[in-house]
Write a protein that holds these residues in place. Structure first.
Motif, mmCIF file in Angstrom:
data_model
loop_
_atom_site.group_PDB
_atom_site.id
_atom_site.type_symbol
_atom_site.label_atom_id
_atom_site.label_comp_id
_atom_site.label_asym_id
_atom_site.label_seq_id
_atom_site.Cartn_x
_atom_site.Cartn_y
_atom_site.Cartn_z
ATOM 1 N N UNK A 207 -7.564 4.384 -3.216
ATOM 2 C CA UNK A 207 -7.081 5.676 -3.736
ATOM 3 C C UNK A 207 -7.681 6.891 -3.026
ATOM 4 N N UNK A 208 -8.826 6.728 -2.381
ATOM 5 C CA UNK A 208 -9.467 7.875 -1.719
ATOM 6 C C UNK A 208 -8.692 8.361 -0.505
ATOM 7 N N UNK A 209 -7.739 7.576 -0.029
ATOM 8 C CA UNK A 209 -6.993 7.946 1.178
ATOM 9 C C UNK A 209 -5.811 8.878 0.893
ATOM 10 N N UNK A 210 -5.435 8.993 -0.390
ATOM 11 C CA UNK A 210 -4.279 9.827 -0.722
ATOM 12 C C UNK A 210 -4.605 11.310 -0.563
ATOM 13 N N UNK A 229 -2.521 -0.386 -3.304
ATOM 14 C CA UNK A 229 -3.695 0.443 -3.561
ATOM 15 C C UNK A 229 -4.354 -0.004 -4.859
ATOM 16 N N UNK A 230 -5.451 0.697 -5.243
ATOM 17 C CA UNK A 230 -6.204 0.289 -6.423
ATOM 18 C C UNK A 230 -6.022 1.217 -7.619
ATOM 19 N N UNK A 231 -5.577 2.459 -7.389
ATOM 20 C CA UNK A 231 -5.374 3.405 -8.484
ATOM 21 C C UNK A 231 -4.108 4.205 -8.243
ATOM 22 N N UNK A 232 -3.488 4.619 -9.330
ATOM 23 C CA UNK A 232 -2.256 5.392 -9.237
ATOM 24 C C UNK A 232 -2.537 6.766 -8.620
#
Length: 258
Positions: A207-210, A229-232
């Motif tokens: 999620x840090x890449x968004x 990914x891991x989070x919405x």
């Protein structure tokens, strides 16, 4: 000198001197003030500088990527989940490509499919897969980046042109409405060619890449088929992905349903 080359040189100057003026750019690269302003405007659009009156400084938050081994040991939890799920998408007999990404390496570690062929520019993926039975590895030649552990250059791109794969497993450093981006042009050029050679493009990104923009764009969002990914992400990003036909899979939501 092309604008891309000047931008890279300006970034190197900023790392050493912390700030740069329009006069500095004119003097260093023998360009006009208008050209210097256009360079700074482009760098501002890319998010790699903060413009100031008459020049620019580096953002407080660094855009540099840690060394590969540091990322592998310090950023592992969510990436392992993403990698485990991605590995289940590899089926017996698949021809796949894998880039040099720590998240993709976790996928490589968890592959159980047999009689597969893997094309990669990652020496770590090649090493990991070499320990598995019934996996044929095509390690692309080229110049080795020892810090980030990928192969790149004209030889790498030339060899890639010979291949077509069913699926590409691709990491990402930045995902925005404008597409996927990476900090290193050399590696980015290889990833861009891998996308051209794949029937399905599967991006693995925590999620840090968004909503982070890096220096070198490799693809528009519509070139991505599946994003794991891991989070919405934010509602805005969700809408962008939907508008561009990107299928989203969130591993944490899948685990909560079990």
């Amino acid at each position: 000198m092309y604008q891309e080359e000047r931008i890279q040189a300006i970034l190197e100057y900023l790392k050493e001197h912390q700030r740069v003026s329009i006069q500095d750019i004119c003097r260093l690269f023998e360009v006009s003030r208008d050209t210097a302003r256009r360079d700074l405007l482009k760098m501002d659009e890319l998010g790699v500088i903060i413009r100031t009156h008459g020049g620019a400084v580096l953002p407080t938050q660094t855009k540099e990527v840690k060394e590969y081994k540091d990322r592998l040991t310090k950023e592992s939890g969510e990436k392992q989940e993403i990698g485990r799920f991605a590995a289940t998408l590899v089926k017996n007999g698949d021809f796949i490509a894998m880039d040099a990404s720590t998240t993709v390496q976790y996928a490589a570690e968890n592959i159980s499919a047999q009689d597969i062929v893997v094309v990669t520019n990652s020496i770590d993926n090649a090493d990991t897969l070499s320990k598995k039975e019934k996996v044929t590895i095509h390690l692309l030649g080229g110049i080795l980046d020892p810090k980030h552990r990928f192969l790149y250059g004209s030889a790498t791109l030339s060899k890639l042109a010979d291949y077509h794969v069913d699926k590409l497993f691709l990491g990402a450093c930045g995902i925005t409405s404008s597409g996927l981006s990476f900090p290193h042009e050399e590696d980015g050029a290889v990833k861009r060619e891998m996308i051209r050679r794949a029937g399905q493009v599967i991006v693995l990104a925590d999620h840090t890449k968004f909503e982070h923009q890096m220096f070198y764009k490799i693809a528009d969002l519509e070139e991505v088929d599946l994003l794991i990914t891991d989070k919405r992400p934010s509602d805005k990003m969700m809408n962008e992905l939907s508008d561009h036909g990107v299928q989203l899979f969130i591993v944490s939501e899948e685990n909560n349903d079990d």
